[in-house]
Each structure stands twice: as C-alpha cells, then as structure tokens.
Design a protein around this motif. Structure first.
Motif, PDB file in Angstrom:
ATOM      1  N   LYS A  10      -3.766  -1.071  10.491  1.00  0.00           N
ATOM      2  CA  LYS A  10      -3.449  -0.413  11.757  1.00  0.00           C
ATOM      3  C   LYS A  10      -4.494  -0.718  12.826  1.00  0.00           C
ATOM      4  O   LYS A  10      -4.196  -0.957  13.986  1.00  0.00           O
ATOM      5  CB  LYS A  10      -3.402   1.117  11.535  1.00  0.00           C
ATOM      6  N   LEU A  12      -6.427  -3.323  13.103  1.00  0.00           N
ATOM      7  CA  LEU A  12      -6.341  -4.661  13.657  1.00  0.00           C
ATOM      8  C   LEU A  12      -5.095  -4.824  14.526  1.00  0.00           C
ATOM      9  O   LEU A  12      -5.069  -5.569  15.500  1.00  0.00           O
ATOM     10  CB  LEU A  12      -6.349  -5.703  12.522  1.00  0.00           C
ATOM     11  N   LYS A  13      -4.051  -4.086  14.177  1.00  0.00           N
ATOM     12  CA  LYS A  13      -2.801  -4.164  14.909  1.00  0.00           C
ATOM     13  C   LYS A  13      -3.003  -3.758  16.363  1.00  0.00           C
ATOM     14  O   LYS A  13      -2.365  -4.285  17.262  1.00  0.00           O
ATOM     15  CB  LYS A  13      -1.764  -3.233  14.252  1.00  0.00           C
ATOM     16  N   ARG A  16      -4.775  -6.885  17.978  1.00  0.00           N
ATOM     17  CA  ARG A  16      -4.268  -8.242  17.826  1.00  0.00           C
ATOM     18  C   ARG A  16      -2.756  -8.195  17.660  1.00  0.00           C
ATOM     19  O   ARG A  16      -2.224  -7.484  16.807  1.00  0.00           O
ATOM     20  CB  ARG A  16      -4.914  -8.814  16.555  1.00  0.00           C
TER      21      ARG A  16
ATOM     22  N   LEU C 162       0.502  -7.922   9.476  1.00  0.00           N
ATOM     23  CA  LEU C 162      -0.273  -6.670   9.541  1.00  0.00           C
ATOM     24  C   LEU C 162       0.541  -5.452   9.091  1.00  0.00           C
ATOM     25  O   LEU C 162       0.454  -4.375   9.661  1.00  0.00           O
ATOM     26  CB  LEU C 162      -0.819  -6.452  10.963  1.00  0.00           C
ATOM     27  N   GLU C 167      -3.092  -3.707   1.357  1.00  0.00           N
ATOM     28  CA  GLU C 167      -4.179  -2.744   1.122  1.00  0.00           C
ATOM     29  C   GLU C 167      -3.683  -1.468   0.458  1.00  0.00           C
ATOM     30  O   GLU C 167      -4.447  -0.779  -0.192  1.00  0.00           O
ATOM     31  CB  GLU C 167      -4.983  -2.464   2.403  1.00  0.00           C
ATOM     32  N   PHE C 177      -9.362  -4.951   7.109  1.00  0.00           N
ATOM     33  CA  PHE C 177      -8.964  -5.635   8.335  1.00  0.00           C
ATOM     34  C   PHE C 177      -9.933  -5.389   9.487  1.00  0.00           C
ATOM     35  O   PHE C 177      -9.718  -5.887  10.578  1.00  0.00           O
ATOM     36  CB  PHE C 177      -7.541  -5.220   8.731  1.00  0.00           C
ATOM     37  N   THR C 178     -10.945  -4.603   9.225  1.00  0.00           N
ATOM     38  CA  THR C 178     -11.904  -4.389  10.316  1.00  0.00           C
ATOM     39  C   THR C 178     -12.987  -5.475  10.345  1.00  0.00           C
ATOM     40  O   THR C 178     -13.825  -5.481  11.228  1.00  0.00           O
ATOM     41  CB  THR C 178     -12.600  -3.010  10.183  1.00  0.00           C
TER      42      THR C 178
END
Lengths: 94, 641, 433, 135
Positions: A10, A12-13, A16, C162, C167, C177-178
């Motif tokens: 979430k 990164l969403k 990006r 995404l 995960e 993803f960070t």
C-alpha cells in the motif's frame, strides 16, 4: 507514518503508479491461464489440439502452457507414437 | 559407533539421477543401522543444500555424515567444511563416489548402476560408523618457494612471489635464463621481441634481494613434502670467473677451435665450445660446454678469466612449496615427415623464426634466396596416427605472425599456407584477416589426405587436395618449406618424476581439475604453470604462472600448514617389536620404545605420511592406519557384497 | 529518495560476481584481505551458473559454481552486495580509491527469506523469465533460479501490480515495499574489474530470422533447454512444442564478421556448440545434429579430443557459410549455405536452428572512472597495457582486469586469469601498505 | 545375487587415492563401461593393503580381488611396487592354504590416466572369473 509489516504494498502504491500496460498484461495472463486450464478439464491435449481449441498462435500456447507447468497447474503427459508431441493434462485434476 | 548418521544422495542435476534411481537408493539405506536421516538432493554442493545440511546436523545432533555424489577429489573438502560449520568434526564425514564410478561408468546399465550405488552408500555408512573425531597435524611451513624453470612463466611467478615478501629460489637447468621466449623474435600482440621481454623480467628480478637465481642448476633429489620440501640442487660450473670483463672473452671465443651446432638457433647455425646465446643474454657471462671442450687450452692462454678448476656444487634448499615451470619442447618431426631431413629445404617453425631474425636484407637458405614459402600446419599436433592427438594452440597464430613478419622484412616473399583449418582464436583472428588481405594463399587439406612434399627435378613441390577450392589438386613449388611444429612435453622431464607429478593423456603435467583446481597437482604443495601443463601462448603462461604463484603463496603465507591426521597407530598389546614395520617405513617414522617391561613400536606422527606400508608386514597385525583400520575396511567389504 | 550511507573501507573492490570475479574474491580474501564484491544481478555466479554442462569434461556447471558461490557468500572476509552497481570510482592518490555504489531495492530482506516460494505461488503476474532466456514465464515475486545465491526472493517492481498478495502469504514477513535505493561511499585500495561479456544479439542479423522464426534460438536458450533446471520437460522447439529431430548449429553468429562490427573470434562458440551437440545426442538419441562451421577451434587442453569424440558420436560437421534462413509452414527451417567442401550453394532442412552467438564487450566499466582514463582495445574490451607479461594490468595503476572483460575466453582461462589478477592485486596491496 | 553372478563376477578393487582412483574416475568420465559388480575401496597406497582384507573379501563372497597398484608413480616411494608384490605373493600362499584359486587375486599398476588399461584389465579379469566359476 508507521508501516505495518506484511502490508507494505500500500505504501508503495501511494508513491508509484502501476503502468497500464503491466495491468493489461496481467489480465491477459489470467485470461489465457483460465482458458488453458478450462480446455484441459475434459481431457489431456497436445499443443496442436489446444491451439485449435483456443484459437491462439501455437508458440504462445507453448509459452503459456510451459509456464503453467512450471507454476504447478499442468503436467506433462504421454508422448505420441512418433516421439514428437507430448500431451498435457491438469495436475491432480485441477 | 555412530548412532545418528545423515545420508544425502545427490542427483547431480541428472548426472547421477539419469542412470541411478536415487530414490530407490535412499529407500534401500534409510533403515541401515545408525542412519537417522536419508535425503535426496538435486545438487548436494549447492549453497541451499549445504545450509540444510548444517541445520540437519544441528537439529538432529548427527554424529556422522555421508554424501553420495561425485568423486571425492571434487567435493570431499566441500562437505567436510559443511560438517565443521555445524560444529561436527570433519573426520566424521565420509564421501561416496556414485558419479564417476557408478552413474557415468555404468550409464549402459541403469539397474546395475542403482544396485552398485546402494552397495557403495552402504559401505560408506559402514565406514562412517567407525569414524572418529581427529585434529589435523599442524606443521611449520617454510616461507620460501622453489620455482623450477627460468622461462617467462618461472620468472613471472618469481616476481609475483617476491612482491608478496616471499623468498624465491629460481632454478634454471640451462646456463642462460629466459627459456623458449628468449629464442623468439617479435611476438603477437605487442610486437615486443622475446629478448626484450626476457630482459625486462631479468632486470626486474636481479634487483630483488629475496630472489636467488641459479643457472646450470638441476634439482637432483627431493625429500619431504608440503611445507617442508628438502631439495638438493646440483649447480654446474661455467668455468668462467665471476665479474669478468668482456674484452678478452670474445677473443677466447674466437680462438676456440671446436665448432658445434647451436641449439639456441635450433641448429641452423654453429657455436664454439665456449659460447654465448646472444649478446644480451642473462646472466651476461659465457659458459664452457665442458662435454664438447677438447681442453686444448687456447682460451686459457688468451683470457685470464677462464677457470677450469671450478667444481660442481651441491646445494641444499628448504622450501614450503614447489612451482613447476619447466616449459615445453618444440616437436621434432620424424625423418621423412613432410620431407623433414630428406628433402633439403624443409625447416621447422622455430628454425624459421631464427632464420628471419638472423638474416639481413635477403632471406637466404643454403645460399639461395627464398621467395616462395610453404607452411605446413599441425605438424606433430592433431595426429590421427601418432601420439599427439591434441591441438598445440599457439602454432597457427605463431606461423601467421612469422609469415607477416617475413613479408615485412624481405622483398618478394610469397606465402602459401597448407592448413587444417586456421585456429586464430580470439583477438588473434585479426592477424589471419590481415594476412589474407595481404594476399597470402590459404589452403586446407582433408583430414585423411594431408599435403605431400616431394622433390621433383631439383624442385621442392607441395601437393594438396584443397577443401577451400572444392577439393581441387593444387601444387606449389617452394623455396622453403616451414613445418609448423607444435608443442610437446620436455623430452627430459625427469624433474617431474622426482616429485611424482602425474601426467595427463597428452603427457603434459596434469592439474587436479581444470576449473576447480587448475594449478594444483595431486602432489600437495607442488603447483604447475605455463606450457609444462599443456600448450599455451605467453599471455596464457603469464596468467597461469601468476595463478600458481597465488596458490603456492597460499600454502605457506600463514607459516603453519594443516595436514591430514591419517597416521599409523600401534596396538600396544599386540606389538612385540620385531623391526619389520620400521624396515618397511620409507620415512623413518617408526622407532622402538620401552613401555615398562615391553619393547614396542612407536610412530612419529609428524613424520608419518599415512601410506600404510607398515601395516601388511606386521606379523602380529598390531598396526592399523587411522580411517583405514581393519574393522573399517572389513565392514565396508561386508556392505559391498 | 536516496539515503546516503558511509560504510567502512575495504582492501579490494571487485566488480562482477561471475566466475572470474568470484575466483578473484576468494583468492584475495583467503590471503586475509577484506573484499567487497559487487554484483549487479540478483544472484552471483554470472553466466556460468546458468550453463548445463561444461566442456571438455562435461562436469555440470552447477557442480563447479555452486560450491564457489557458497564459499563466497559465507567467507568472513568477503562482503557481497547483489543488485548493486558502482556508479563512479575516483582515484584520490596512489592506492586510494573512492567508489560510489548504488544499491537497488530488492523489496525482500535477504536474511529473513527462507526461499519457501509461497510468494511466487501467490503472485498473479507472469512475465517472460530472463533467467530462462524467455522460454517460459516467471512471477513478479520470484526466486531467480533454483541454485541462485543468495537464494532469496525478489520483487520485479517494473512488472509488479502492487497487489500485496506476496507479503500476505510470506511466513517471515521478509517482503518490504518500503525499501528504497541506497547509496554507499566506499574507500578501497585496489580494484578488479570482472564485468564479463555480453552475448551477441542475433536480431542484428535479420537474415537468420531470429525473433521472427520461433524455432531459431540462441545457444544460450539451448543451454537452458539442456540444463537440469530447464524450462521444459525435455528439448522442445518453441514454435509448437515438438521434440526436434534435426537440429542445426550456425557457428560464428556475430563473430569473425566485420560487417556487424565484430571482426574477432569469440573463442568459445565452437566448443560450447560441440558440447551441446554431445548433450543433445545423449538426450535425443534419434536426433541428427549438424554443425555448420568455418573453422573448428578446438585448441585447448582436451578440446581436440572432445571434437573428435563428437564426430565419433555421429555429429555431422559441415564446412559451410550460412547465407539465409527461411521458414516453412510447419515451422521447419531452410538453411541456404555455401558448402565449402563441394564448392557450391546448397539447401538443407532442419526443424530447429541454434545460433552460436558470440562474445561482445560489456562496456559498463568504462564510464566509472572520472579521474583517470580506463583505456579500451580496438574491440572495446578493457585494454591490457602489458598483455604478454602482466595481462591483468589496465591503464590505471591499481586497477586490474580479470576474465572476459578483457576479451573472449573460456572458463578455464577465465579462472587462470582471475588467479593472475588476484596475484597482481595482492602484490599491489603488499607493496603499497 | 547368484543370477547376477552369471552375467558379471563380483570384483573388489583396491585403488589408491592419488594414482589409480583418479584413473578409475576418468574411466567413468570417458564413459568406458565395465561390469557394475566391480566395487572400489580406496586406500592411500597399494603397499598398505592387508592380506586379511583380501581373504575377508573371498570369505564374504567376492569372486575376485584386483589391486590397482601405484606402480612406479607411487608418491610414497619406489619401494611400493616391490612391497605390493610381496603382499600379493603372501596372499597367494594364504589362498592356496584355503583352497582358493590364486588367479582370483590380480594386481596391475594403474597410473593416474590408465583408464583404458584399467577397463581392459577388469574386463578380462571378469571373463576369467566367469569362466572359472561354477566349477
């Protein structure tokens, strides 16, 4: 902002955007996957038979079918009398 | 006796599992006594499997491990290390060879192969049951390396080791340093001459206090082993005083009445019994060829620096590692092979190279000017009938380079190349392209119909059925025929025998494994480099020399070496000292000691090499070798049947 | 967002974790020096780890690479950075270099990943698998290949939607993803360039029909088909999944050809093709294999014997130059070639064609050096300033080259070259301490 | 097992770590086939083989024992050939006492690349053993 482990996508969403092309390709894969798996429900098929049933280019059938073998959905069956073409069937009956 | 043995059977990605039913093997051994875990694995040597093994050893408290995979020569050490990482002493590991000696050897018989694999794994389990934790013997490593051979490879290795603060003894059999490269003129790719290259290296070497160079020197004896080689080096006298001035020496050379073929020029010229190789040779002192000297005394009369009283010296040197760089010999064609020694104007490539260098203005052969030159390739290499089946690697490039050179140096030269397919690999290809562009003619013979050299009406003719023109018969009249001769092992390779170095199918010294251990030999502490291992060009020789230097250095750099603790042990109760074992021991490792009333044999662990020669001679069967005891061997035999 | 980190210094920086870089790293680390090994890919092992078996001994490539990569990854003196690129190297003075390293996010914490593959199963995306040279698909959450090192998952962010499915199923919560690009400044005393080579792209030779005709594949694709971790259950042709029985090799594809800018010989294609032909004869005993060649360059130790062995097994060697390849309706291919033996143009039909693609320079390393010039040779490989006697020396003192970064060579030569470069680097470190 | 014996004899080979075992490995590498009932036990040197091991093998049912000796290549010294020879003659004596045909023990020097010679020797030994079994 504290980010919870296991739910980081979430994060990164927000930063990006996923390209439309990538989304389209993913949908197409799911469609082809479903079509191939449906086609194999009845019977084991060769690539030739699958191609006719699905109305797809043969080399694409090879590519997707082999990917589904790799992902564990499909397994290789017997080879024909000429030792040329294998048939393919669902793994564990789907 | 072990109670918790882990057994791993490797597929080797098909190398084993294509012929051996590994799952069947697993099932056959999983209930063997002591086996608490039996697995198959695609690649036992892979990182993930190694990690799994460490975890298995720890979680299951395994006390013995067997891996059935390839030859122990490849991965015994790998899996011993796995055990160590899991805090299991590495001598609790036994390796079973089911690839080289099962799946590959019996790829024609899958059932037989599977059956054999089962027995072999069972035997390994039998052996590991008796395995004991051992500590390696630690020995002091002499921090010095002996390099045998003072050619380019040896000199490069010497510089590399000296740079690492490691003392070096460079031992050259000839009286001059530089080996084969000193004999070459300009070389691909840099167009440096062999002399320049040798000079550069020599000048670098003599400045180094930790490098000792011996010329006219031969290793005549070797005792000892890795960490502690004791060599005897015989140094022949030059019969010329040190530090002499040139002046009168040249007059002495002129006065010498003995005329001999000059080997340095591959016998195309002559020299005296007192001689130089070339004016800038190293060391810069001539030498008297005592075998051919007639002791006429003429030189002594002219030059006060001649000294016939010099004696042969024997030196003892002590080193931790030995680096072999003994090089190659050019192939000598047999009489009649493409006209050699039968047709007048046939020379070898090395002779031709010397001719180019020594000729001025015109290229003359036996007083006649040379215009048409025919090169016949693969002489002494790729032989269908003959012992050299291998390709000599350097000769295509070397011949083409020489043919370009001769054209540059002399006018009106026409080159005709009778090849078996040109092998100018890599960047050397541009030479071949350049030569073709300059109008050199290339032909290629059929494998079963090599060119024929004949002498017809005072003319030397080469005839070929040429593949490149669709099999057409072509004849060329040649003023000179150059046999492009390959590399063969040194005719006198006795120094290899001194160290018991194994040879390969091509009779060059052999490495343990071309990719895993390319400069190491089965003789611990002895490395190989350059063309003594197989044909190489100079760059390849330099690379292998530096590799070998790195390896030799790694043996000794820490000052301490660990060796296998596989030594003989005496059963005190059974021994009744008869001296048989001590007589059988080639290393003087056994002596007698008194224990109370009794005299028994005692093994010196630091000296014992673990050969086992003392075992079978004992009348009371009181000696065993660690890891090869009778109970271990006999239980293995029980499992194999 | 780029986070800047300063990290400790190392004795040696090695760029490239293929067989040459790995070998050099082990040699130097075993002498007691601290080594930083940088690999741009997700796994070390280079091209070799993806091969089937290697000539002339037919050892499996994995048997040789896996123990080495495993030794590298746990060596106390080696720090391994994967998914990393060196962006610049400045030479400060004699033996002092400063390198900037960019670490791309993997979105997986390597130390926590157990390679359980649950993320792979959960990922709904399928894209062509570059490690199988696009013969099959892979997921966007994936382990590069079964013997990869580190063996850990990675997220292909370019193709990731995404969705977070990976995960959710990850039992160790190792997907993150960070993660972001990180930059490191490193101080080192010597550098070894082991950046390897690039394979020739046969799309540049349209007359062979690669890309257009599905049964024209590259030798690297065939290598994968023959490997134990192969994409198909056996050798199949990509056009229709048929087991081929008449396979042709076209040697010198992209080599010895000034017209495509590569006049030199690639040194390995003859031998790997001969090796593949032997493996094919083993895998498909009924198949015909024909090798179209200009010259067979079996020059190394045991190579000529290996070539003769292939002939003895029945591999057909034809001295001929391929002019054009065309496709028949059934996917078979017609090779038009000049038969040099018979001195005429002929045609032959095969059901699969393997292009034995050549070795091209990887020019990645050339841009790195800002303060000094790293010279290239006429073919754009790294120039060797003393190619005869110190083959590892480059135009910058203290920077050495190993393996195919300086020109085409086979595995044994790359390993010897790596030994040579490590010797030079160790000497350099000792002499400049 | 008895049926297997009809096809090929059970042969125990004593090989040596540095010299003859590499040759046997290379026989596999070169796919030089020999009967799969040939088993190898590797020891450091052929001059360290005890007669009792050889006798043990016959007792347990091996048809033949083959010593792949180091010969003059032995890394432990030249005396190896002679010493291995002594082991063979001593064992021959024991075999006679136990009514075992001495020809069931064979020795040959196998150098580190003698793969072909090894396979040839083993095949002829196997044939000999098969011919002389069942008697």
């Amino acid at each position: 902002m504290e980010i919870e482990k296991g739910k980081t996508a979430k994060y990164l969403k927000e930063k990006r955007e996923v390209a439309q092309e990538v989304k389209d390709k993913q949908k197409e894969f799911l469609k082809i996957k479903k079509a191939i798996l449906d086609a194999l429900k009845e019977d084991a098929l060769t690539i030739d038979q699958l191609t006719q049933k699905l109305n797809m280019a043969k080399h694409e059938v090879v590519f997707y079918l082999m990917s589904l073998v790799k992902y564990g959905f499909v397994q290789t069956g017997d080879v024909d009398d000429m030792d040329e073409y294998f048939s393919y069937k669902l793994k564990n009956n789907g | 006796m072990k109670k918790k043995i882990g057994v791993y059977i490797c597929h080797c990605g098909g190398n084993i599992s294509d012929y051996v039913d590994v799952e069947k093997v697993r099932q056959a051994i999983e209930n063997e006594e002591g086996v608490s875990l039996a697995k198959t694995t695609i690649f036992a040597c892979s990182d993930s499997n190694q990690k799994d093994m460490v975890a298995d050893i720890n979680t299951n408290q395994l006390d013995g491990v067997v891996v059935a995979s390839c030859s122990p020569k490849l991965h015994l050490i790998t899996f011993r290390n796995v055990c160590e990482r899991a805090n299991l002493n590495k001598y609790n590991y036994v390796h079973a060879n089911i690839r080289e000696q099962v799946s590959w050897a019996h790829s024609d018989d899958k059932l037989g192969a599977t059956e054999k694999a089962i027995h072999i794994v069972k035997a390994a389990i039998a052996k590991v049951r008796y395995a004991e934790s051992l500590e390696p013997n630690k020995i002091v490593a002499q921090k010095a390396v002996a390099i045998i051979g003072g050619g380019v490879a040896g000199m490069k290795a010497a510089i590399a080791l000296s740079d690492k603060d490691c003392p070096v003894y460079l031992i050259e059999r000839e009286f001059f340093i530089g080996g084969r490269v000193a004999q070459w003129d300009t070389m691909f790719t840099t167009n440096e001459t062999g002399k320049e290259v040798v000079t550069k290296l020599y000048n670098n070497l003599i400045l180094r206090p930790n490098v000792t160079i011996f010329t006219g020197a031969e290793v005549i004896k070797n005792v000892g082993s890795i960490g502690d080689f004791k060599l005897k080096v015989k140094i022949a006298p030059r019969y010329i005083k040190d530090k002499c001035k040139e002046g009168n020496l040249q007059k002495a050379i002129d006065a010498c009445p003995v005329v001999l073929p000059d080997e340095f020029n591959f016998n195309i010229t002559t020299r005296k019994a007192i001689y130089h190789n070339f004016p800038s040779e190293y060391p810069q002192s001539p030498v008297i060829d005592i075998k051919n000297c007639t002791r006429c005394g003429k030189c002594e009369q002219i030059c006060e620096n001649i000294d016939f009283s010099q004696k042969e010296e024997i030196l003892d040197i002590n080193v931790g590692s030995v680096l072999m760089a003994t090089g190659f010999d050019p192939y000598t064609p047999k009489d009649g092979e493409f006209g050699y020694n039968e047709v007048d104007n046939v020379v070898t490539l090395p002779q031709f190279k010397r001719m180019i260098e020594l000729s001025d203005k015109k290229l003359l052969f036996k007083e006649k000017e040379v215009k048409n030159i025919a090169y016949i390739y693969c002489v002494g290499s790729r032989q269908a009938e003959g012992e050299n089946t291998y390709c000599s690697r350097y000769c295509c490039t070397s011949a083409i380079h020489s043919s370009l050179l001769v054209k540059k140096k002399f006018a009106n030269i026409y080159n005709y190349h009778f090849t078996r397919g040109i092998r100018t690999y890599g960047k050397q290809e541009v030479l071949y392209a350049e030569s073709s562009q300059q109008g050199d003619i290339y032909m290629q013979s059929y494998e079963d119909a090599l060119p024929i050299v004949s002498r017809i009406n005072d003319k030397t003719i080469v005839k070929i059925n040429d593949i490149l023109t669709g099999g057409k018969e072509i004849t060329v009249e040649a003023d000179l025929i150059v046999l492009v001769t390959g590399m063969v092992p040194r005719a006198d390779n006795s120094v290899g025998a001194l160290f018991k170095l194994p040879k390969g199918r091509d009779n060059f010294f052999n490495e343990i494994h071309m990719k895993l251990r390319p400069v190491e030999t089965f003789i611990d502490g002895v490395t190989i480099s350059g063309a003594c291992q197989g044909p190489k060009n100079i760059m390849e020789s330099a690379n292998s020399a530096l590799s070998a230097a790195t390896k030799s250095y790694s043996y000794i750099s820490k000052g301490i070496l660990e060796t296998e603790p596989i030594v003989a042990v005496v059963d005190k109760n059974a021994c009744s000292w008869c001296n048989s074992c001590s007589e059988a021991c080639p290393f003087d490792a056994i002596s007698k000691i008194e224990i109370g009333e009794k005299t028994i044999a005692s093994i010196n662990n630091a000296v014992c090499k673990g050969c086992g020669m003392c075992l079978p001679v004992c009348p009371t069967d009181a000696i065993d070798l660690i890891a090869y005891s009778s109970k271990e061997i006999e239980s293995m035999i029980d499992s194999l049947i | 967002m780029i986070s800047k980190q300063k990290i400790t210094s190392f004795d040696a920086l090695i760029i490239g974790g293929g067989i040459a870089g790995g070998e050099a790293a082990l040699n130097i680390a075993n002498t007691g020096y601290k080594v930083l090994l940088i690999e741009k890919d997700l796994s070390i092992g280079g091209k070799m780890i993806l091969l089937s078996k290697v000539f002339p001994t037919l050892d499996c490539a994995a048997c040789i690479t896996t123990p080495k990569v495993s030794e590298i990854s746990r060596h106390p003196n080696i720090t391994l950075f994967t998914s990393c690129e060196v962006s610049k190297i400045n030479k400060i003075d004699e033996n002092n270099f400063e390198a900037t390293i960019i670490k791309k996010p993997r979105y997986v914490v390597i130390e926590d990943c157990t390679a359980c593959q649950l993320c792979e199963q959960a990922c709904p995306v399928s894209v062509p698998d570059e490690y199988q040279f696009n013969l099959v698909g892979r997921k966007a959450a994936f382990i590069p290949f079964s013997i990869a090192s580190p063996k850990a998952a990675a997220i292909d962010i370019e193709n990731c939607i995404l969705c977070g499915a990976c995960e959710k199923v990850c039992p160790t919560n190792c997907i993150d993803f960070t993660q972001d690009t990180e930059e490191y400044q490193v101080h080192i005393n010597t550098v070894i360039l082991a950046t390897g080579f690039k394979l020739f792209d046969p799309l540049l030779m349209p007359r062979y029909g690669y890309g257009l005709y599905k049964n024209v594949i590259t030798s690297m694709q065939m290598e994968r088909e023959l490997a134990p971790t192969r994409p198909f259950n056996t050798i199949l042709r990509p056009s229709d999944g048929k087991v081929p029985d008449k396979i042709a090799y076209v040697l010198c594809t992209g080599s010895r050809d000034a017209s495509i800018g590569n006049p030199i010989c690639s040194q390995i294609c003859c031998m790997y093709s001969i090796k593949q032909s032997q493996l094919l004869m083993g895998a498909l005993p009924m198949a015909d294999v024909t090798i179209y060649y200009i010259n067979i360059r079996s020059f190394g130790k045991g190579f000529e014997e290996f070539y003769q062995q292939a002939k003895g097994m029945g591999v057909n060697f034809v001295k001929g130059k391929i002019g054009k390849i065309s496709e028949k309706e059934n996917g078979n291919l017609i090779l038009r070639y000049e038969d040099i033996n018979e001195n005429r143009v002929k045609e032959a039909e095969h059901d699969m064609v393997v292009l034995s693609v050549g070795v091209l320079p990887n020019q990645d390393a050339t841009k790195l050096f800002k303060t000094d010039e790293l010279k290239l040779d006429p073919y754009k490989f790294i120039h060797q300033v003393d190619s005869l006697l110190s083959p590892a020396k480059t135009s910058i003192d203290g920077v050495f080259v190993a393996g195919t970064a300086s020109g085409p060579m086979d595995i044994p030569d790359s390993i010897l070259f790596a030994g040579s470069a490590s010797s030079e680097a160790i000497s350099y470190l000792i002499q400049h301490k | 097992m008895a049926e297997k014996n009809m096809k090929s004899a059970k042969i125990l080979v004593f090989s040596t770590e540095k010299i003859s075992d590499p040759a046997i490995d290379m026989a596999g590498l070169l796919k030089l086939h020999y009967p799969p009932t040939v088993y190898t036990i590797t020891v450091p040197c052929s001059s360290g083989i005890k007669s009792r091991w050889i006798m043990h093998a016959y007792e347990k049912g091996f048809d033949g024992v083959f010593i792949a000796a180091d010969g003059s290549d032995c890394i432990f010294g030249e005396s190896c050939t002679e010493k291995t020879g002594h082991i063979v003659s001593r064992t021959h004596e024991l075999m006679k006492q136990n009514k075992i045909e001495p020809a069931r023990l064979k020795m040959a020097a196998i150098c580190s690349v003698c793969s072909e010679s090894f396979v040839k020797q083993i095949k002829s030994f196997n044939e000999y053993l098969l011919k002389n079994s069942n008697s």
